[in-house]
Design an enzyme around this catalytic site. Structure first.
Site, PDB file in Angstrom:
ATOM      1  N   ASP A 146      23.080 -25.918 -30.243  1.00 11.22           N
ATOM      2  CA  ASP A 146      22.569 -26.219 -28.911  1.00 11.22           C
ATOM      3  C   ASP A 146      23.390 -25.488 -27.860  1.00 11.22           C
ATOM      4  OD1 ASP A 146      20.861 -27.396 -27.114  1.00 11.22           O
ATOM      5  OD2 ASP A 146      22.013 -29.252 -26.967  1.00 11.22           O
ATOM      6  N   TYR A 148      23.703 -24.128 -23.550  1.00  9.47           N
ATOM      7  CA  TYR A 148      23.881 -24.746 -22.227  1.00  9.47           C
ATOM      8  C   TYR A 148      23.471 -23.671 -21.217  1.00  9.47           C
ATOM      9  CZ  TYR A 148      26.735 -27.933 -19.221  1.00  9.47           C
ATOM     10  OH  TYR A 148      27.200 -28.861 -18.309  1.00  9.47           O
ATOM     11  N   HIS A 153      21.386 -26.698 -14.542  1.00 13.31           N
ATOM     12  CA  HIS A 153      21.854 -27.888 -15.264  1.00 13.31           C
ATOM     13  C   HIS A 153      23.387 -27.913 -15.291  1.00 13.31           C
ATOM     14  CE1 HIS A 153      22.165 -31.034 -18.298  1.00 13.31           C
ATOM     15  NE2 HIS A 153      22.825 -30.219 -19.090  1.00 13.31           N
ATOM     16  N   ARG A 162      33.200 -32.468 -11.270  1.00 11.85           N
ATOM     17  CA  ARG A 162      34.191 -31.710 -10.483  1.00 11.85           C
ATOM     18  C   ARG A 162      33.507 -31.212  -9.223  1.00 11.85           C
ATOM     19  NH1 ARG A 162      33.983 -29.807 -15.644  1.00 11.85           N
ATOM     20  NH2 ARG A 162      32.506 -28.245 -14.941  1.00 11.85           N
ATOM     21  N   GLU A 218      16.894 -34.821 -23.014  1.00 15.91           N
ATOM     22  CA  GLU A 218      17.136 -33.497 -22.431  1.00 15.91           C
ATOM     23  C   GLU A 218      15.956 -32.603 -22.788  1.00 15.91           C
ATOM     24  OE1 GLU A 218      21.030 -32.120 -23.722  1.00 15.91           O
ATOM     25  OE2 GLU A 218      21.980 -33.084 -21.994  1.00 15.91           O
ATOM     26  N   GLU A 220      14.417 -29.314 -23.590  1.00 17.92           N
ATOM     27  CA  GLU A 220      14.930 -28.034 -24.068  1.00 17.92           C
ATOM     28  C   GLU A 220      13.834 -27.264 -24.797  1.00 17.92           C
ATOM     29  OE1 GLU A 220      18.652 -28.068 -26.043  1.00 17.92           O
ATOM     30  OE2 GLU A 220      19.457 -29.753 -24.867  1.00 17.92           O
ATOM     31  N   ASP A 252      16.734 -33.215 -26.822  1.00 14.75           N
ATOM     32  CA  ASP A 252      18.093 -33.465 -27.314  1.00 14.75           C
ATOM     33  C   ASP A 252      18.571 -34.801 -26.733  1.00 14.75           C
ATOM     34  OD1 ASP A 252      20.679 -33.214 -28.289  1.00 14.75           O
ATOM     35  OD2 ASP A 252      21.341 -31.996 -26.593  1.00 14.75           O
ATOM     36  N   ARG A 256      24.916 -40.846 -22.767  1.00 14.71           N
ATOM     37  CA  ARG A 256      25.879 -40.329 -21.773  1.00 14.71           C
ATOM     38  C   ARG A 256      27.190 -41.094 -21.752  1.00 14.71           C
ATOM     39  NH1 ARG A 256      23.803 -35.462 -21.303  1.00 14.71           N
ATOM     40  NH2 ARG A 256      21.705 -35.445 -20.433  1.00 14.71           N
ATOM     41  N   GLN A 259      29.131 -39.998 -24.704  1.00 13.05           N
ATOM     42  CA  GLN A 259      29.539 -38.613 -24.449  1.00 13.05           C
ATOM     43  C   GLN A 259      30.765 -38.553 -23.534  1.00 13.05           C
ATOM     44  OE1 GLN A 259      26.311 -36.344 -22.749  1.00 13.05           O
ATOM     45  NE2 GLN A 259      27.386 -34.400 -22.830  1.00 13.05           N
ATOM     46  N   TYR A 263      33.954 -36.746 -25.367  1.00 10.77           N
ATOM     47  CA  TYR A 263      33.742 -35.293 -25.365  1.00 10.77           C
ATOM     48  C   TYR A 263      35.015 -34.456 -25.230  1.00 10.77           C
ATOM     49  CZ  TYR A 263      34.169 -34.186 -20.329  1.00 10.77           C
ATOM     50  OH  TYR A 263      34.629 -33.967 -19.062  1.00 10.77           O
ATOM     51  N   LYS A 272      25.293 -37.084 -29.406  1.00 13.54           N
ATOM     52  CA  LYS A 272      24.171 -36.152 -29.487  1.00 13.54           C
ATOM     53  C   LYS A 272      23.502 -36.133 -30.864  1.00 13.54           C
ATOM     54  CE  LYS A 272      24.693 -33.774 -25.514  1.00 13.54           C
ATOM     55  NZ  LYS A 272      23.612 -33.414 -24.599  1.00 13.54           N
ATOM     56  N   THR A 276      17.356 -35.673 -32.647  1.00 18.40           N
ATOM     57  CA  THR A 276      16.851 -34.560 -31.838  1.00 18.40           C
ATOM     58  C   THR A 276      15.389 -34.390 -32.235  1.00 18.40           C
ATOM     59  OG1 THR A 276      19.026 -33.500 -31.949  1.00 18.40           O
ATOM     60  CG2 THR A 276      17.182 -32.123 -31.249  1.00 18.40           C
ATOM     61  N   THR A 379      19.489 -28.066 -21.760  1.00 15.33           N
ATOM     62  CA  THR A 379      18.574 -28.638 -20.781  1.00 15.33           C
ATOM     63  C   THR A 379      18.056 -27.579 -19.816  1.00 15.33           C
ATOM     64  OG1 THR A 379      19.878 -30.643 -20.900  1.00 15.33           O
ATOM     65  CG2 THR A 379      18.352 -30.450 -19.035  1.00 15.33           C
ATOM     66  N   GLU A 393      20.638 -36.000 -14.359  1.00 15.41           N
ATOM     67  CA  GLU A 393      20.509 -35.215 -13.129  1.00 15.41           C
ATOM     68  C   GLU A 393      19.509 -35.839 -12.161  1.00 15.41           C
ATOM     69  OE1 GLU A 393      20.174 -30.712 -13.708  1.00 15.41           O
ATOM     70  OE2 GLU A 393      20.007 -31.494 -15.735  1.00 15.41           O
TER      71      GLU A 393
HETATM   72 CA    CA Z   1      21.531 -30.401 -25.023  1.00 15.87          CA
END
Ligand code: CA
Length: 449
Positions: A146, A148, A153, A162, A218, A220, A252, A256, A259, A263, A272, A276, A379, A393
């Site tokens: 997978d 990114y 996204h 951040r 997600e 995808e 996917d 959260r 995660q 992570y 994750k 899927t 995503t 999001e």
């Molecule tokens: Ca993903």
């Protein structure tokens, strides 16, 4: 391998029609210009799965057609590779055989030809109604990766974590990805059990173990690998698309809260790999030829891709104008007899990294990609609010709940929520082709029912 790109040919003729009448209806996902491949069996039969091609509301059984002797040459080689119960053998062949089979299927299913009556007699016994079928995961997926690849996204998620420095400095140089889990890739329609996991509630010092409370989807797009490369070999960018059999839709599913706790420092894991979902039909790159566009336009102060990820073909038409949508159907909507509600719309052409770049980058260190491997985009979000491809999001980490037509709100998914992904291409002078649906409904965590 001679073909490295697909020119527009007679199989893309927007005026072409099929004697399978449902394929000619306006808005049909599977007109004769599409001819996507999948794997099916009769509902509840438990029979061995078979390879088929979608046409209108039917499926053409390829091995059954081959039994009738309708294929010759490279098309016959491809049809023989469809005798198994997955697409891997067909995917292993390459563009010449794929293209020959597509051209012959286009001929056999087309209307208005001198041979139409003969063709109908030959292959109409090999048509089965989609309504009677169970559609399976189209390939034995050895490995699932997978990426990114959406800068929108990545920027949105980065901004939540951040605010001052949303996008990490490597993003515009290197396609970011991780190795997913192939064993839990499931067919569209398979219920998705809410996972249990470790999460640390806001303000708590220690984690708890229990059902995820921040379950998300997600949106995808996945690419199924064709011939691929041997260990230690690479896939040069100018031939990367010859190693992609076709595309499907991918959800996917992501926990959260799990995660967030797990992570660092190694990336996604149990957040994750519990499920899927993939759509059942693989739309070939040749079918997508009329909808190719230049890749996402990088800002003038963005770096150019490094030479191994650049090239004239990529610059001319590396992108794919594939419209994508996410729909939701909640338990309450179902009870009130309402249809699904659209949550977002985005487009594959807005990816910062193209499918060819993902494939070439993946193999660039000598990692072997094998027929049937699944490489997903990450995503697919667009530049606008209604283009956000996941609830994280859309509801901005739970701070801007999404309001549904029933008055219900969603920060994350509830049990009973069904997510439906859809995709389609259209272009003036050409047919509209669709990807069908990628569906999954959330069911309660184990021990909670
Ligand atoms: Ca993903």
């Amino acid at each position: 391998m001679t073909i490295v790109r697909y020119d527009i040919n007679h199989t893309h003729d927007g005026a072409a029609a099929s004697w399978v009448e449902s394929a000619n209806l306006p808005g049909a996902d599977f007109p004769i210009q599409n001819l996507p491949f999948g794997v099916f069996r009769r509902v509840g039969s438990g029979e061995t799965a078979r390879v088929g091609v979608a046409i209108g509301d039917a499926v053409l059984d390829i091995a059954a057609c081959d039994d009738r002797g309708v294929f010759t040459g490279a098309a016959a080689v491809a049809a023989r590779a469809c005798r198994g119960s997955a697409l891997n053998a067909l995917m292993a062949l390459g563009p010449r055989q794929w293209s020959a089979l597509r051209a012959r299927l286009f001929e056999l299913l087309g209307s208005g030809r001198a041979e139409e009556v003969t063709h109908r007699e030959q292959v109409s016994p090999c048509l089965v109604a989609q309504a009677d079928l169970e559609l399976l995961v189209p390939a034995d997926i050895g490995d699932y990766t997978d990426f990114y690849a959406s800068v929108f996204h990545a920027t949105n998620v980065g901004r939540m974590l951040r605010p001052d420095n949303p996008l990490l400095p490597n993003y515009k140089y290197v396609p970011i990805g991780y190795h997913g889990r192939a064993s839990s890739v499931v067919a569209s329609g398979t219920p998705v059990r809410r996972p249990l996991g470790q999460t640390r509630p806001e303000g708590a010092d220690a984690p708890i173990f229990g059902p995820s409370r921040r379950l998300d989807y997600e949106l995808e797009v996945g690419a199924f690998i064709g011939p691929g490369n041997g260990l230690g070999e690479v896939i040069p960018h100018d031939v990367a698309e010859a190693h992609v059999f076709g595309l499907c839709l991918v959800n996917d599913w992501s926990a959260r809260d799990v995660q967030q706790w797990e992570y660092q420092p190694l990336g996604p894991f149990l957040a994750k790999n519990f499920a899927t979902t993939v759509s059942p039909w693989v739309v070939t790159l040749e079918a997508l030829a009329p909808y190719r566009v230049p890749p996402f336009e990088r800002a003038t102060d963005d770096p150019r891709p490094l030479p191994y990820l650049d090239g004239p073909e990529y610059r001319a038409r590396g992108g794919i104008d594939l419209h994508l949508e996410v729909w939701i159907l909640t338990e309450q909507m179902r009870a009130q007899g309402l249809g699904p509600h659209r949550l977002s719309r985005s487009n594959l052409r807005d990816l910062y990294w193209t499918v060819s770049q993902l494939v070439t980058h993946h193999a660039s260190n000598g990692c072997n990609l094998r027929p049937g491997d699944l490489v997903a985009s990450g995503t697919v979000s667009g530049p606008d609010r209604d283009g956000r491809g996941c609830l994280l999001e859309l509801a901005w980490r739970g701070t801007e709940p999404v309001v549904l037509p029933t008055g219900e709100t969603r920060r994350f998914l509830e049990d009973g929520d069904e997510i439906v992904l859809r995709g389609y291409c259209h272009q003036r002078g050409f047919a509209r082709i669709g990807f069908g649906e990628c569906r999954g409904r959330v069911v309660p965590a184990p021990g909670v029912e």
